[in-house]
Design a protein around this motif. Sequence first.
Motif, PDB file in Angstrom:
ATOM      1  N   VAL A  97      -7.641  -5.171  66.281  1.00 18.34           N
ATOM      2  CA  VAL A  97      -6.617  -5.975  66.951  1.00 18.34           C
ATOM      3  C   VAL A  97      -5.340  -5.844  66.123  1.00 18.34           C
ATOM      4  O   VAL A  97      -5.004  -6.705  65.319  1.00 18.34           O
ATOM      5  CB  VAL A  97      -7.037  -7.458  67.074  1.00 18.34           C
ATOM      6  CG1 VAL A  97      -6.006  -8.236  67.897  1.00 18.34           C
ATOM      7  CG2 VAL A  97      -8.420  -7.593  67.685  1.00 18.34           C
ATOM      8  N   GLY A  98      -4.649  -4.721  66.285  1.00 21.87           N
ATOM      9  CA  GLY A  98      -3.498  -4.447  65.435  1.00 21.87           C
ATOM     10  C   GLY A  98      -3.901  -4.271  63.993  1.00 21.87           C
ATOM     11  O   GLY A  98      -3.139  -4.552  63.070  1.00 21.87           O
ATOM     12  N   GLY A  99      -5.114  -3.823  63.766  1.00 20.91           N
ATOM     13  CA  GLY A  99      -5.738  -3.742  62.453  1.00 20.91           C
ATOM     14  C   GLY A  99      -7.146  -4.285  62.568  1.00 20.91           C
ATOM     15  O   GLY A  99      -7.492  -4.973  63.531  1.00 20.91           O
ATOM     16  N   ARG A 100      -7.972  -3.982  61.606  1.00 17.64           N
ATOM     17  CA  ARG A 100      -9.371  -4.384  61.705  1.00 17.64           C
ATOM     18  C   ARG A 100      -9.559  -5.876  61.447  1.00 17.64           C
ATOM     19  O   ARG A 100      -8.829  -6.486  60.668  1.00 17.64           O
ATOM     20  CB  ARG A 100     -10.218  -3.565  60.738  1.00 17.64           C
ATOM     21  CG  ARG A 100     -10.289  -2.096  61.127  1.00 17.64           C
ATOM     22  CD  ARG A 100     -11.241  -1.324  60.262  1.00 17.64           C
ATOM     23  NE  ARG A 100     -10.838  -1.342  58.860  1.00 17.64           N
ATOM     24  CZ  ARG A 100     -11.533  -0.749  57.896  1.00 17.64           C
ATOM     25  NH1 ARG A 100     -12.659  -0.124  58.177  1.00 17.64           N
ATOM     26  NH2 ARG A 100     -11.097  -0.789  56.650  1.00 17.64           N
ATOM     27  N   VAL A 101     -10.545  -6.425  62.129  1.00 16.13           N
ATOM     28  CA  VAL A 101     -10.843  -7.849  62.003  1.00 16.13           C
ATOM     29  C   VAL A 101     -12.350  -8.042  62.120  1.00 16.13           C
ATOM     30  O   VAL A 101     -13.015  -7.389  62.926  1.00 16.13           O
ATOM     31  CB  VAL A 101     -10.093  -8.674  63.076  1.00 16.13           C
ATOM     32  CG1 VAL A 101     -10.409  -8.172  64.471  1.00 16.13           C
ATOM     33  CG2 VAL A 101     -10.424 -10.151  62.970  1.00 16.13           C
ATOM     34  N   LEU A 102     -12.885  -8.908  61.286  1.00 17.09           N
ATOM     35  CA  LEU A 102     -14.300  -9.251  61.330  1.00 17.09           C
ATOM     36  C   LEU A 102     -14.464 -10.444  62.262  1.00 17.09           C
ATOM     37  O   LEU A 102     -13.880 -11.503  62.035  1.00 17.09           O
ATOM     38  CB  LEU A 102     -14.791  -9.596  59.927  1.00 17.09           C
ATOM     39  CG  LEU A 102     -16.292  -9.825  59.736  1.00 17.09           C
ATOM     40  CD1 LEU A 102     -17.083  -8.568  60.074  1.00 17.09           C
ATOM     41  CD2 LEU A 102     -16.577 -10.261  58.305  1.00 17.09           C
ATOM     42  N   SER A 103     -15.236 -10.263  63.320  1.00 20.53           N
ATOM     43  CA  SER A 103     -15.442 -11.305  64.329  1.00 20.53           C
ATOM     44  C   SER A 103     -16.874 -11.813  64.236  1.00 20.53           C
ATOM     45  O   SER A 103     -17.820 -11.027  64.277  1.00 20.53           O
ATOM     46  CB  SER A 103     -15.168 -10.731  65.725  1.00 20.53           C
ATOM     47  OG  SER A 103     -15.629 -11.613  66.734  1.00 20.53           O
ATOM     48  N   ILE A 104     -17.030 -13.129  64.092  1.00 24.84           N
ATOM     49  CA  ILE A 104     -18.353 -13.765  64.032  1.00 24.84           C
ATOM     50  C   ILE A 104     -18.390 -14.840  65.105  1.00 24.84           C
ATOM     51  O   ILE A 104     -17.731 -15.872  64.980  1.00 24.84           O
ATOM     52  CB  ILE A 104     -18.636 -14.381  62.651  1.00 24.84           C
ATOM     53  CG1 ILE A 104     -18.415 -13.354  61.532  1.00 24.84           C
ATOM     54  CG2 ILE A 104     -20.055 -14.915  62.584  1.00 24.84           C
ATOM     55  CD1 ILE A 104     -17.310 -13.712  60.600  1.00 24.84           C
TER      56      ILE A 104
END
Length: 249
Positions: A54-61
Amino acid sequence: MRRLGRLAVVLLMGLLGYGLGVAQPYVFRPPLVAGQDAITDAASRAAVVSVDDVGGRVLSIRPTGPARVLLVLYPGGFVRPQAYEWLGRALASRGVHTVIPEFPADLAVVDAGRAAALIARYAEGRPVVVGGHSLGGAMAAGYAADHPGDVAGLVLLASYPAQDKPVTGVSFTALSLLAEHDGVADPDAVRGGLERLPPGSRLVVVPGAVHSFFGRYGPQAGDGRPTVSRAEAEAVVVAAVGGYLDAIR
């Protein structure tokens, strides 16, 4: 003269090698990997974890069922997002979808407004709480101060708002957590930061804990000495943050 020239080259190469060695941990960051030392019980095992772009990596939990609230959590300085996966997993059982962005050089100050894109992608009409650890918390507080209409809460882990970014005149209260033996964040500054948070905001001291107990990234230089186990400290953090998020509507 030739001997002096060779000596100068050797010294220059030595200094360059030393400089690269010192800079290496800060320039070449570890990969963003989900599932590292994060599953602690059946409830946290049930969370759905992914690495998104999302415009760069993101860790989603996210929870396996419907999420009730979105938590955008900024990591501490030079700390990888996966260090906080344990917290996102623990909160998922309470209906919280946690997203933890990766920043250039792992410094939230580089892109403090990153939450806007994450809210647009993940909120889906749900209330949004921003927060962070240490430097990340200060940047999250600044975002809350600048976008009060987009935020329903603020969680600070060993952090406080900057002097020029008070989070006042908003419709929500904040939660601030302080490790009892924190040797990195100034305890007086964390307590003093309450003056720049909305009226009714609460400070919770995590007994026996240290700064690095908020994330699973190992010991930190200059930190205090814990008098409780990491598991005991994490239980207090989850209870405080989870209880605060339970009340968000």
